[in-house]
Design an enzyme around this catalytic site. Structure first.
Site, PDB file in Angstrom:
ATOM      1  N   GLY A 222      11.197 -10.458  -2.060  1.00  0.00           N
ATOM      2  CA  GLY A 222       9.836 -10.971  -1.587  1.00  0.00           C
ATOM      3  C   GLY A 222       8.380 -10.360  -1.600  1.00  0.00           C
ATOM      4  O   GLY A 222       7.752 -10.643  -1.385  1.00  0.00           O
TER       5      GLY A 222
ATOM      6  N   GLY B 199       8.447   0.322  -1.772  1.00  0.00           N
ATOM      7  CA  GLY B 199       8.913  -0.749  -0.195  1.00  0.00           C
ATOM      8  C   GLY B 199       9.240   0.702   1.161  1.00  0.00           C
ATOM      9  O   GLY B 199       8.915  -0.603   1.908  1.00  0.00           O
ATOM     10  N   GLU B 200       9.575   1.369   0.722  1.00  0.00           N
ATOM     11  CA  GLU B 200       9.526   1.762   2.214  1.00  0.00           C
ATOM     12  C   GLU B 200       8.795   3.142   2.697  1.00  0.00           C
ATOM     13  O   GLU B 200       8.380   3.382   4.091  1.00  0.00           O
ATOM     14  CB  GLU B 200      11.260   2.473   2.215  1.00  0.00           C
ATOM     15  CG  GLU B 200      12.397   3.082   0.762  1.00  0.00           C
ATOM     16  CD  GLU B 200      13.555   2.128   0.732  1.00  0.00           C
ATOM     17  OE1 GLU B 200      13.359   1.378  -0.053  1.00  0.00           O
ATOM     18  OE2 GLU B 200      14.366   2.024   1.964  1.00  0.00           O
TER      19      GLU B 200
ATOM     20  N   ARG C 141       2.068   5.399 -10.918  1.00  0.00           N
ATOM     21  CA  ARG C 141       1.468   4.288 -10.889  1.00  0.00           C
ATOM     22  C   ARG C 141       1.725   3.046 -10.339  1.00  0.00           C
ATOM     23  O   ARG C 141       2.638   2.927 -10.410  1.00  0.00           O
ATOM     24  CB  ARG C 141       1.176   4.342 -11.857  1.00  0.00           C
ATOM     25  CG  ARG C 141       0.302   3.378 -13.275  1.00  0.00           C
ATOM     26  CD  ARG C 141       0.658   3.160 -14.767  1.00  0.00           C
ATOM     27  NE  ARG C 141       0.033   2.514 -14.892  1.00  0.00           N
ATOM     28  CZ  ARG C 141      -0.231   2.333 -16.603  1.00  0.00           C
ATOM     29  NH1 ARG C 141       1.113   2.340 -17.084  1.00  0.00           N
ATOM     30  NH2 ARG C 141      -1.154   1.907 -16.994  1.00  0.00           N
ATOM     31  N   ILE C 142       0.572   2.333  -9.589  1.00  0.00           N
ATOM     32  CA  ILE C 142       0.913   1.546  -9.242  1.00  0.00           C
ATOM     33  C   ILE C 142       0.355  -0.057  -9.992  1.00  0.00           C
ATOM     34  O   ILE C 142      -0.336  -0.175 -10.466  1.00  0.00           O
ATOM     35  CB  ILE C 142      -0.034   0.989  -7.674  1.00  0.00           C
ATOM     36  CG1 ILE C 142       0.467   2.315  -7.048  1.00  0.00           C
ATOM     37  CG2 ILE C 142       0.093  -0.010  -6.597  1.00  0.00           C
ATOM     38  CD1 ILE C 142       1.615   2.717  -6.023  1.00  0.00           C
TER      39      ILE C 142
ATOM     40  N   GLN D 112       2.234  -4.739   0.639  1.00  0.00           N
ATOM     41  CA  GLN D 112       3.849  -4.111   0.901  1.00  0.00           C
ATOM     42  C   GLN D 112       3.126  -2.919   1.867  1.00  0.00           C
ATOM     43  O   GLN D 112       4.057  -2.588   3.107  1.00  0.00           O
ATOM     44  CB  GLN D 112       4.009  -3.829   0.123  1.00  0.00           C
ATOM     45  CG  GLN D 112       5.572  -3.831   0.227  1.00  0.00           C
ATOM     46  CD  GLN D 112       6.534  -4.128  -1.143  1.00  0.00           C
ATOM     47  OE1 GLN D 112       5.715  -3.661  -2.389  1.00  0.00           O
ATOM     48  NE2 GLN D 112       7.631  -3.047  -1.104  1.00  0.00           N
TER      49      GLN D 112
ATOM     50  N   GLY E 202      14.742  -9.106   3.252  1.00  0.00           N
ATOM     51  CA  GLY E 202      15.674  -8.078   3.478  1.00  0.00           C
ATOM     52  C   GLY E 202      15.781  -7.011   4.472  1.00  0.00           C
ATOM     53  O   GLY E 202      16.826  -6.255   5.834  1.00  0.00           O
TER      54      GLY E 202
END
Lengths: 226, 764
Positions: free
Chosen positions: B484, B728-729, B652-653, B662, B256
């Site tokens: 997603g 995400g960004e 932390r990932i 991503q 999206g």
């Protein structure tokens, strides 16, 4: 039209009954995509370029499209024959797969042959199913993502995509995989750059390209070694 | 991908070591391990169901009709021809459709993207606005009939110009400290430039789709939304039905990027058509509509004034940012998002204003505000470095902030300095020679540029339920959705960590508004938001299980003190027994079976960070550094981005494999933002003239550079107990200015208006 013609690379051979003619036993007519479309005239062109329902479209053409006829179509998809009965002649292979055969693994991303999400195989070659009328695929072998493998028995390319995280949202993935599988039989060189060019017709907005490249390279390597 | 080991959390496994240990049966340490996403087999076989894949018996197909003028009034609408098309069931328009209500303004739980419902009045505010809806038995019939709806308009000339200046309206001060104008006037070295970013269209490959079906007075939406709960609430208000009567289902989302955060007018249209016809209705918008009717990142125009001392210390920073908006909504891009806190500067003002245009309503797109804002600010910083004859990395390091100077708060965790230093080392920045066009490789001119990146860190309220079932499975439910990128897998990892069960015995159920309410998928906050709630629910379910084990006659643990019991690798055992031994304790399902229970459940809840006393006085952000290399061939005017090094400080990932994917994807999007993407509006009628995927260029595989991603590993425990922030960004932030700076370094041309076009470089 009955003369033997050499097809260009962007042309496909399909077998159709000539409009208004009775086909004799055993006789087939060779029609290219170009002649097929020109045979349909304005009606056919309306279908291949649906103008997103703009309200200013010419009434005459639209009315013609709306009353266009039907064609008896039998499709062979993933090895199985489907008699679609009298099918709307305007139906694309993509919409027919999705809305009539419920094979929704093939995705619609643009409906204009610009994104590759709808890629399927027709007689082993990759095509944009949104640019292919269902009737054009009659008598051919259509393979969709569902025909490659299932979650418990994946095709090596599907497995490689999982292994390399070669997707994010997954929406373009069916098309990517169908392109990648077809690419194995195409005359494409060894370099990363050549694979990237050959896959450039399949847009991934999530940008998983580096991982897609890794998956494609792995399967190519396996095939060479086997 | 590499995972940095320079962090301070020794308990976190790095990617390399975790991969080596990955085959081990133990789920211990699964947090932070690069495990394969659990939905992979569904996504690669066409089995995952997206909204448009749902098919219901007796379903009809809806196709909207779009206005062909960009401004004006509908004079007449002739639907006779459309109604005569075989298979047409209804042609809905303002004259015959029941009124839709508006959603309550500023209701944060029922936000809509375009406040004006379809067909509300006869005005046309933008090209492509819906004026009618055709519903037919088949998609072909609906499409053909929609093409013969004849609308006449009293057309006016739309205003769609990309130029937002001159602007005479009202400015809002977003942030201010010190006396910026005086400090700028007195500064030794100055940059005063205006930067522009174009309208960008989200363009997820999944078209927005709604399948609506009524059962009496209840309606279900199979919907492409980044927020099933918000969508339910908004639809209830718009359709005028109780919230309980609406269910929204989003099993898989074809991404999206912000465009699917909130409902658009077509969603209610599908529901209204379905209610009228008493049939399920499917409405999939076309790619053309994706450019006009479902949002975009608005055009921005930002004047930056930066003043510094001769030795490179910032003394003044002023950002005046305009963005366009539609005439039916006031959308503020928020270009000052990262300006106030990224650098230390005593005098600063950020101001913004909106300019109305005849375009569809803009909507948040990946990194709203920060991404276009950082293009401008980091480009200006690069220009300042050139003016100072100072290395651009050095300039950033010199002005690194130790507190958030916009509000005086401490940072919860800020490692921008290490991002810059690590990126510089990995990229080989020391070998850069600053003179324009001074670096070459294989006959091509190289340009090296860099930029800093940042994005906020948030956590919102979330509820989940965890079940441990007698069938040996653990299940978690939450009304959020996987946009997603991997949220299904994040849930599974937490549950695996808590129960020790393998993924095959874990079910994650998301994307249904009737489940416990979870977050919108936006703002990079999903992971940080859901983690504590899942952990709490899992702990609760396990505590319940252990208590039952202690009190159920007939199990080897009967009579034990529940506090001395543990659940490890799916088994309940005494703490004194070695975990993982087949002899230790009993399988957890045996406990439930002995107690004649179907299962045990517990709810987990976590609150918003804004109500958390531990967090609300801190400034919480992620940071990053982007280093880009371009290859320039002036003889044939060919520009390629060849290499990007990205270093991200995002706490932390949880899953470095999905996380790096991503970030790489965001970098690819950044290449498109820098060099390719712009929605161009036709000045005659307001139509997005390149509204298709052949003319609106997005990066393809052939455009993707070599990308090196490094995650610093500093858990941010102020945000949540896992220390995760969200990714995400931030990967998109800073990419475009790093490329623009690299282009300057290669060509000597400073492009301040994206995208960078070959024409811009022909003057080189």
């Amino acid at each position: 039209m009955t003369e033997e013609t050499v097809l260009r690379e962007d042309q496909q051979e399909i077998e159709l009954e000539p409009v208004g003619a009775v086909k004799a036993e055993g006789q087939s007519v060779r029609v290219t995509r170009r002649t097929f479309l020109s045979g349909l005239g304005a009606t056919g062109l309306m279908v291949t370029a649906p103008l997103a329902a703009s309200a200013s479209a010419t009434t005459a053409n639209g009315a013609a499209a709306a009353t266009a006829g039907k064609t008896h179509v039998v499709l062979k998809v993933n090895g199985e024959e489907h008699d679609l009965g009298m099918l709307d002649s305007r139906a694309t292979l993509l919409d027919t797969l999705r809305e009539r055969l419920y094979l929704t693994g093939t995705k619609k991303g643009c409906d204009h042959g610009q994104c590759g999400a709808c890629t399927v195989h027709v007689d082993g070659r990759r095509v944009n199913s949104c640019l292919t009328l269902a009737a054009m695929a009659a008598g051919k072998d259509v393979t969709t993502i569902e025909g490659l493998g299932i979650p418990t028995r994946m095709h090596p390319m599907q497995a490689a995509f999982v292994e390399h995280d070669a997707y994010q949202c997954g929406y373009c993935t069916s098309g990517q995989i169908m392109s990648a599988v077809a690419l194995m039989k195409e005359p494409i060189g060894e370099s990363d750059g050549e694979i990237k060019e050959a896959m450039a017709g399949n847009i991934c907005r999530c940008g998983a390209y580096p991982n897609i490249l890794a998956a494609v390279k792995q399967v190519r390597g396996q095939m060479k070694n086997s | 991908m590499t995972v940095s080991t320079t962090g301070t959390a020794p308990e976190t496994m790095t990617g390399a070591t975790a991969e080596a240990a990955g085959a081990a049966a133990s789920q211990h340490g699964i947090i932070g391990r690069p495990v394969a996403r659990i939905d992979g087999p569904l996504k690669t076989t066409g089995t995952a169901e997206y909204a448009g894949d749902f098919h219901l018996p007796w379903m009809a197909f809806a196709v909207p009709v779009q206005a062909t003028v960009g401004k004006g009034t509908i004079r007449s609408l002739d639907v006779t021809a459309a109604e005569a098309v075989p298979g047409v069931l209804a042609v809905l328009h303002r004259g015959n459709m029941e009124r839709l209500y508006r959603a309550v303004p500023n209701d944060p739980n029922a936000t809509v993207s375009e406040t004006r419902p379809a067909f509300e009045d006869d005005r046309i505010y933008y090209w492509g606005q819906y004026v009618a809806l055709v519903v037919a038995e088949s998609l072909e019939q609906a499409t053909a009939a929609a093409a013969v709806v004849k609308a006449e308009y009293a057309a006016e000339t739309p205003e769609v110009s990309r130029e937002l200046e001159p602007f005479a309206g009202k400015w809002n001060t977003v942030s201010t400290r010190g006396t910026v104008d005086a400090a700028f006037a007195a500064a030794a070295v100055k940059v005063d430039q205006t930067y522009g970013t174009p309208a960008e269209t989200h363009n997820p490959i999944e078209l927005h789709a709604t399948v609506a079906v009524w059962d009496g007075d209840r309606v279900t939406f199979y919907e492409s939304t980044q927020g099933v709960v918000n969508h339910r609430n908004a639809m209830a208000q718009i359709l005028g039905v109780p919230r309980e009567n609406v269910t929204v289902v989003t099993k898989f989302l074809g991404s999206g990027f912000g465009g699917k955060l909130f409902p658009w007018p077509h969603c209610a249209l599908a529901a209204v058509a379905s209610r009228k016809l008493q049939r399920p209705v499917k409405l999939v918008v076309t790619r053309t509509m994706m450019f006009s009717n479902v949002g975009h990142r608005p055009v921005t125009e930002q004047r930056f004034r930066i003043g510094a001392s001769a030795d490179g210390k910032l003394v003044a920073l002023r950002q005046d940012a305009l963005n366009h908006t539609s005439l039916v909504d006031s959308f503020d891009e928020g270009c000052g998002e990262a300006t106030g806190y990224l650098y230390s500067v005593p005098n600063l003002t950020v101001a913004s204003a909106l300019v109305g245009r005849n375009v569809g309503s803009p909507m948040a797109m990946r990194g709203p505000g920060a991404v276009p804002g950082l293009f401008a600010m980091e480009s200006a910083m690069d220009e300042l470095a050139v003016a100072l004859k100072m290395d651009p990395v050095e300039l950033r390091l010199k002005n690194d902030a130790t507190v958030d100077e916009s509000n005086g708060r401490k940072f919860s965790s800020r490692h921008l300095r290490e991002c810059l230093e690590t990126g510089s080392a990995k990229f080989g920045w020391k070998q850069r020679t600053p003179q324009v066009g001074s670096m070459r490789r294989d006959g091509k001119v190289l340009g090296w540029g860099m930029a800093a990146a940042s994005w906020g860190a948030y956590r919102f309220a979330c509820a989940t339920t965890v079940d441990l079932n007698a069938d040996g499975k653990a299940r978690v439910r939450c009304a959020t959705q996987d946009v997603g990128t991997g949220l299904y897998t994040i849930f599974a990892q937490v549950l695996a960590e808590k129960t020790g069960l393998p993924f095959e015995r874990i079910e994650v159920l998301l994307g249904d508004s009737s489940m416990p309410e979870g977050p919108l998928s936006g703002g990079s906050w999903s992971t940080a938001t859901v983690l504590p709630a899942v952990a709490e629910a899992a702990d609760g379910a396990i505590a319940s299980l252990l208590s039952i084990a202690a009190s159920t006659p007939g199990t080897p643990l009967a009579g034990a003190d529940a506090k001395t019991l543990r659940m490890t690798e799916g088994r309940v055992h005494r703490a004194t027994e070695s975990a993982g031994l087949p002899s230790a304790g009993v399988p957890f399902e045996a406990v439930l079976q002995a107690a004649r229970l179907n299962g045990v459940s517990a709810d987990g809840r976590s609150g918003s960070v804004f109500e958390d006393p531990k967090a609300r006085d801190l400034s919480m952000h992620s940071f990053g550094a982007q280093f880009a290399e371009v290859e320039w061939e002036p003889e044939i005017a060919r520009l390629r981005v060849s290499r990007v090094v990205t270093v991200i400080d995002a706490g932390r990932i949880i899953n470095p494999r999905a996380g790096a994917n991503q970030i790489r994807g965001a970098v690819v999007m950044g290449v498109g933002m820098a060099l390719l993407e712009e929605t161009v509006y036709d000045r005659r009628n307001g139509q997005p003239i390149n509204g298709n995927l052949a003319d609106y260029l997005m990066a393809t595989s052939a455009d993707a550079p070599e990308i090196d991603v490094t995650f610093l590993d500093y858990p941010d425990f102020a945000l949540n107990s896992y220390g995760a922030r969200g990714i995400g960004e931030i990967g998109l932030a800073g990419v475009a200015p790093a490329i623009a700076s690299a282009v300057y370094h290669a060509t000597g041309v400073r492009v301040r208006k994206l995208p960078i076009r070959i024409e811009d470089l022909m003057q080189a």
